[in-house]
Write an enzyme that holds these catalytic residues in place. Structure first.
Site, PDB file in Angstrom:
ATOM      1  N   ASN A 131       0.802  -1.214   0.000  1.00  0.00           N
ATOM      2  CA  ASN A 131       0.000   0.000   0.000  1.00  0.00           C
ATOM      3  C   ASN A 131       0.843   1.274   0.000  1.00  0.00           C
ATOM      4  O   ASN A 131       0.382   2.322  -0.455  1.00  0.00           O
ATOM      5  CB  ASN A 131      -0.933   0.004   1.219  1.00  0.00           C
ATOM      6  CG  ASN A 131      -1.575   1.349   1.440  1.00  0.00           C
ATOM      7  OD1 ASN A 131      -2.425   1.789   0.669  1.00  0.00           O
ATOM      8  ND2 ASN A 131      -1.154   2.036   2.493  1.00  0.00           N
ATOM      9  N   TYR A 135       3.720   8.942 -10.820  1.00  0.00           N
ATOM     10  CA  TYR A 135       2.626   8.164 -10.240  1.00  0.00           C
ATOM     11  C   TYR A 135       1.942   7.304 -11.298  1.00  0.00           C
ATOM     12  O   TYR A 135       1.753   6.093 -11.112  1.00  0.00           O
ATOM     13  CB  TYR A 135       1.612   9.098  -9.592  1.00  0.00           C
ATOM     14  CG  TYR A 135       0.622   8.398  -8.689  1.00  0.00           C
ATOM     15  CD1 TYR A 135       1.033   7.834  -7.477  1.00  0.00           C
ATOM     16  CD2 TYR A 135      -0.718   8.301  -9.028  1.00  0.00           C
ATOM     17  CE1 TYR A 135       0.132   7.193  -6.646  1.00  0.00           C
ATOM     18  CE2 TYR A 135      -1.628   7.667  -8.208  1.00  0.00           C
ATOM     19  CZ  TYR A 135      -1.197   7.120  -7.015  1.00  0.00           C
ATOM     20  OH  TYR A 135      -2.100   6.481  -6.188  1.00  0.00           O
ATOM     21  N   ALA A 188       3.054   6.370 -14.283  1.00  0.00           N
ATOM     22  CA  ALA A 188       3.947   5.375 -14.864  1.00  0.00           C
ATOM     23  C   ALA A 188       4.186   4.211 -13.913  1.00  0.00           C
ATOM     24  O   ALA A 188       4.151   3.041 -14.318  1.00  0.00           O
ATOM     25  CB  ALA A 188       5.278   6.031 -15.232  1.00  0.00           C
ATOM     26  N   LYS A 208       2.305   3.194 -11.345  1.00  0.00           N
ATOM     27  CA  LYS A 208       1.104   2.412 -11.071  1.00  0.00           C
ATOM     28  C   LYS A 208       0.735   1.522 -12.259  1.00  0.00           C
ATOM     29  O   LYS A 208       0.273   0.384 -12.072  1.00  0.00           O
ATOM     30  CB  LYS A 208      -0.056   3.339 -10.702  1.00  0.00           C
ATOM     31  CG  LYS A 208       0.118   4.039  -9.364  1.00  0.00           C
ATOM     32  CD  LYS A 208       0.253   3.051  -8.210  1.00  0.00           C
ATOM     33  CE  LYS A 208       0.311   3.752  -6.862  1.00  0.00           C
ATOM     34  NZ  LYS A 208       0.422   2.805  -5.731  1.00  0.00           N
TER      35      LYS A 208
END
Length: 292
Positions: free
Chosen positions: A83, A145, A147, A149
């Site tokens: 997470n 972010y 790229a 994810k």
């Protein structure tokens, strides 16, 4: 169940931990700079045991030390929730590399460190908290972010395929969009947009306004994580991307036959005009460039 929950001090990670606590698990709360809620809080919700471990998931030695401490304490790990996240607006190269390390390298390190044990026990669940950003393309000022994810969604499918090759039916992985949660990371990113993007004031103002759209409860993602960890979706959604905004029960009732008909459902893919010969692998006839 023995879940490891990285980024457990944030809104999404805390909700995941609380939802697992109500299932009576032994919790491993992983944090970097900000300590998670007190152990007594999760014990009061029903957690059988709680271990808080500091770890910078961007660094392999720190991940190795985390796994060592957890295995010494609990002996095995059944569930990994990746997470922890980082999200910068138009980051400089150093920040881009850091965001990538947190969002992609960390999950990869922990999956690779824990997968041998999951293979030995022939069971285990990995829940990679990704984002809808990973399935959107061409979005400005969020390069690290989006790229990272997208890569994590694809990584989830790749590692699942490796487990499937070995017939490990009870080792199942998922990439999840947790909803639009108003987390500290999100607030910091968008609230500072005017300062971060001085050359694009109109765009920055729109980003600040986007915070008002982040109203989803983090507990929806937490409950979906607990449900998936039980294995109820492993024959349908294993290795795939799932948006917790969808009704999981309805999807499971319909997705089996739908995925058989369209295997690209809940995956990253590119559509073409026409077709690519042999799925893009090898051309039937060799191509000789004129003049060479």
């Amino acid at each position: 169940m023995w879940p490891i929950d990285t980024g457990s001090a944030g809104a999404i990670g805390k909700a995941v931990a609380e939802c697992f606590a109500t299932a009576g698990v032994k919790l491993v709360l992983v944090y970097n700079r900000t300590q998670p809620a007190a152990k007594e809080h999760f014990a009061g919700l029903g957690a059988a045991d709680v271990l808080a471990v500091q770890c910078n998931v961007a660094e392999l030695p720190s991940c190795q030390d985390l796994v060592r401490q957890v295995t010494e304490a609990f002996g095995t790990v059944d569930i990994l929730v990746n997470n922890a996240g980082a999200n910068g607006l138009e980051p400089p190269p150093e920040s881009f590399i850091y965001d990538l390390a947190v969002n992609l390298h960390g999950p990869y390190y922990l999956m690779r460190l824990l997968m041998p044990a999951m293979r030995t026990q022939r069971s285990g669940c990995v829940l990679n908290i990704t984002s809808r950003a990973g399935v959107l393309s061409g979005v400005p000022f969020s390069t690290s972010y989006h790229a990272s994810k997208a890569a994590l969604i694809n990584l989830t499918g790749c590692v699942q395929s490796e487990a499937d090759v070995d017939g490990l039916d009870d080792v199942h992985l998922y990439a999840l969009h947790p909803g639009g949660v108003r987390s500290e990371m999100t607030l910091n990113k968008y609230k500072n947009a005017l300062e971060t993007l001085p050359d694009h004031p109109d765009r920055a103002a729109k980003l600040v306004q986007r915070v008002d759209n982040y109203n989803d409860s983090p507990y929806l993602n937490g409950m979906v994580c607990v449900a998936l960890a039980t294995g109820l979706a492993r024959h349908v959604l294993r290795g795939r991307y799932f948006d917790v905004g969808q009704d999981l029960e309805d999807v499971l009732a319909l997705a089996g036959d739908a995925i058989k008909a369209d295997p690209e459902l809940y995956t990253l893919h590119t559509r073409y005009l026409g077709s690519v010969p042999d799925g893009g692998a090898v051309l039937d006839e060799p191509f000789n460039f004129p003049g060479f």
